[in-house]
Write an enzyme that holds these catalytic residues in place. Structure first.
Site, PDB file in Angstrom:
ATOM      1  N   ASP A  87       1.602 -11.075 -16.219  1.00 49.49           N
ATOM      2  CA  ASP A  87       2.124  -9.717 -16.017  1.00 49.49           C
ATOM      3  C   ASP A  87       3.585  -9.787 -15.572  1.00 49.49           C
ATOM      4  O   ASP A  87       3.967  -9.233 -14.546  1.00 49.49           O
ATOM      5  CB  ASP A  87       1.274  -8.971 -14.989  1.00 49.49           C
ATOM      6  N   GLY A  94      -0.824  -0.361  -9.007  1.00 41.35           N
ATOM      7  CA  GLY A  94      -2.036  -0.066  -9.749  1.00 41.35           C
ATOM      8  C   GLY A  94      -3.240  -0.842  -9.282  1.00 41.35           C
ATOM      9  O   GLY A  94      -4.382  -0.403  -9.474  1.00 41.35           O
ATOM     10  N   MET A  95      -3.015  -2.020  -8.652  1.00 45.67           N
ATOM     11  CA  MET A  95      -4.142  -2.846  -8.240  1.00 45.67           C
ATOM     12  C   MET A  95      -4.211  -3.045  -6.731  1.00 45.67           C
ATOM     13  O   MET A  95      -5.260  -3.430  -6.220  1.00 45.67           O
ATOM     14  CB  MET A  95      -4.060  -4.215  -8.930  1.00 45.67           C
ATOM     15  N   THR A 125      -2.168  -2.232  -2.559  1.00 43.73           N
ATOM     16  CA  THR A 125      -1.178  -1.611  -1.691  1.00 43.73           C
ATOM     17  C   THR A 125      -0.595  -2.695  -0.787  1.00 43.73           C
ATOM     18  O   THR A 125      -1.332  -3.543  -0.281  1.00 43.73           O
ATOM     19  CB  THR A 125      -1.821  -0.498  -0.835  1.00 43.73           C
TER      20      THR A 125
END
Length: 652
Positions: A141, A28-29, A31
């Site tokens: 997270d 999501g943030m 690669t």
């Protein structure tokens, strides 16, 4: 591994150092790519932030700071950060490459894990989080996607600090919660606040998922799940999986308490409880090895019951859990069958001898196990806030090889006081390990650069190069400094200020056109010429006082350069004759009028002149000319006889 050939970064040499070989994964943030560090000839993982984040200056600043903090975190269960940089519009991290799978992949294949195996995954995860918490870092997270299971059996936690960097972006200012909703603590949902206890909560949710194969809350929308985190109590694993050990019910319940104050203080405290629970659980198979062994492949078929007789898989982190010495006898241990009671003394003597030998072997095994399993590490002492010289002496006395690292500036910690240590306080290391002390260099101060005489844009660049920012640009009239050049700064040039401080620039507005409206021609000429202007006068018929300025170009207050032409429009001069309001067709004032002579106050201080005229009975109006503080012109001029109460206009 995703080797999509259309990815524009594949084949590119980032920063002249990292040759991107292939794409590993996309999140999501960021690669993640497999790359070769051509400078050190080693394989690395390069995490490239998505363009939307990389274009946010606040994110980039926070990202760089978090990367530095994580790079200083040295722990075997944390993915090591090697480097951080930017290449054009690419913002990246260079990290340790860990071939293997994520914990999410394992859960997807297997559904859930047996109790002991779940703890053997969680223990190294908690060790990594505990080391981070001791160093003042919070993950924010924690989830199976951020836990890597290496092919050689190691467990690694990744993405420390990335969620904190995202908190600096514009996304968070529009109400977006940072984290993964299924693992988010109640305080993160309600206020966005996160500390070590928030990581503990997420770890408790992850343990629940390892044991049951699912997260505790499910809902149609993320907000419905967030609501349950805030208002519901996380169920214990045995509620979904009857027969789950009560020890693990207690562990999950403590870690996922809704009130942060009732959870373990940090991951290190939860780690102690997890290790104790692991020791107290009944073994499902043979002892856990204490040295690294080739990992067995995780089975992909359905799981056996938690406490069945099926063979137990090899632990994910075989070096973490120390074995307990156990002695197995009888057929289950691969020994001989039970020997019947002998009838003769010789047989009885042989049996006694065998018994003694067995006891000796048991003792030998026990001693050997104790030697190999005893504590062989030391704890890094807390040396923060001590003088670096005294701290180094204390560390050497404890057997560490001390190294003084480069000092770092800090606004709060005085110079030569320890800021942090590498490894951090509380970490368990081998005796004689290297311990690096990072001391404070004191507050960082920079000199305000000399930008006087520079044009505004050049001054801005020089201020920025010094690590400062321009706060306000203020213009001031000047007869000597050309328009647009910097006259002075505040704080003044040469002052030492905190890095990032704001500096005001005072820029020359050149000459400001004075207000000469209503001024007599001769006085206007004197004022304009003294200020450096070239006056030009044009007369026109008008009912105003003769030879007075009725229009001007440029207008009053305009910024102009020295030597500019000032075009003045005059009322008709009528051969220089004056007509005053009290005059009637050229006749003198009535004898009854109290006629007095106007004092000449030209060149006097404007305040003193105003007081003098007021005391004599005149009304006074003051107008700005060159704004020098002294009277440049007056109307009516001094020496005229006028009635008492006449208005006198002064220009200064």
């Amino acid at each position: 591994m995703d080797t999509t050939p259309t990815d524009p970064l594949v084949g590119r040499l980032l920063d002249g150092r990292y040759r991107v070989e292939s794409r590993i994964a996309r999140g999501g943030m960021a690669t993640v790519y497999l790359a070769l560090d051509v400078r050190l000839d080693r394989t690395v993982a390069v995490k490239v932030m998505h363009r939307g984040l990389a274009e946010d200056p606040a994110f980039v600043r926070r990202f760089i700071g978090e990367a530095k903090s994580v790079a200083s975190l040295s722990h075997p269960n944390v993915v090591q950060v090697f480097d951080q940089g930017t290449d054009g519009d690419v913002v990246y991290l260079s990290m340790e490459y860990v071939p293997g799978r994520t914990l999410r992949d394992v859960l997807r294949d297997r559904g859930r894990l047996p109790a002991r195996e779940a703890l053997e995954v969680m223990i190294p995860v908690l060790a990594a989080l505990g080391a981070a918490h001791q160093a003042g870092l919070v993950h924010r997270d924690v989830k199976p996607e951020n836990v890597l299971l290496a092919d050689d059996g190691r467990v690694k936690v990744v993405d420390f600090g990335l969620a904190r960097a995202v908190e600096a972006t514009n996304q968070t200012r529009t109400g977006v919660m940072i984290g993964t909703i299924g693992y988010m603590s109640p305080e993160q949902v309600t206020s966005g606040a996160a500390d070590a206890r928030s990581d503990v909560y997420a770890a408790g949710i992850m343990l629940f998922e390892l044991l049951t194969g699912r997260q505790p809350y499910e809902g149609e929308t993320p907000m419905s799940i967030a609501y349950r985190h805030v208002h519901d109590t996380v169920p214990v694993p045995s509620a979904l999986l009857p027969g789950s050990p009560p020890l693990l019910d207690t562990l999950v319940a403590q870690a996922t308490a809704r009130d942060p104050a009732t959870r373990p203080a940090d991951a290190k405290a939860l780690l102690v409880a997890a290790v104790d629970a692991h020791r107290m659980l009944p073994r499902e198979s043979g002892p856990i090895p204490s040295a690294p062994v080739p990992p067995l492949p995780l089975p992909s078929g359905p799981l056996s019951p938690p406490y069945g007789v099926a063979a137990h898989p090899a632990p994910v982190n075989p070096t973490l859990i120390q074995p307990r010495a156990e002695v197995l006898t009888g057929p289950a241990a691969g020994g001989a069958a039970a020997v019947p009671e002998p009838r003769g003394g010789r047989k009885r003597g042989s049996w006694v001898l065998l018994t003694v030998l067995a006891l000796v072997m048991v003792a030998a095994v026990g001693v050997t196990g104790w030697l190999f399993s005893r504590e062989t590490t030391v704890v890094v002492p807390s040396l923060v806030e001590q003088n670096v010289t005294l701290a180094a002496g204390e560390a050497r006395q404890k057997g560490f090889a001390v190294e003084i690292g480069p000092a770092e500036h800090d606004e709060k910690v005085p110079k030569d006081v320890v800021l942090r240590t590498v490894p951090a306080a509380g970490a368990e290391v081998k005796p004689g390990s290297r311990l690096t002390l990072i001391a404070s260099a004191g507050p960082k101060r920079v000199n305000v650069p000399n930008v006087v005489g520079l044009e505004l844009n050049a001054a801005r660049e020089k201020i920025a190069a010094a690590g400062l920012t321009v706060d306000d640009v203020k213009k001031q009239a000047s007869e000597t400094v050309p328009r647009g050049q910097v006259m002075r700064t505040s704080p003044a040039v040469g002052n030492r200020v905190k890095e990032g401080s704001k500096v005001d620039l005072y820029v020359s507005a050149g000459l400001l056109m004075p207000d000469v409206m209503g001024m007599h021609r001769d006085q206007a000429r004197t004022v304009l010429e003294s200020a450096g202007f070239v006056p030009e006068f044009v007369e026109q018929t008008d009912s105003a006082q003769p030879c007075t300025v009725i229009a001007q170009d440029p207008r009053a207050g305009a910024e102009v350069d020295k030597g500019a032409v000032a075009r003045m429009t005059l009322s008709a001069c009528n051969n220089g004759e004056w007509h005053w309001p009290w005059e009637n067709n050229g006749e003198n004032a009535n004898e009854d009028d109290n006629v007095i002579v106007i004092p000449n106050v030209v060149y006097k201080d404007v305040r003193a002149a105003r007081d003098e005229l007021s005391a004599a009975g005149f009304r006074v109006k003051v107008k700005k000319g060159l704004n020098r503080g002294r009277v440049l012109a007056q109307l009516p001029p001094g020496g005229q006889q006028v009635p008492q109460g006449t208005q006198v206009t002064l220009w200064h």
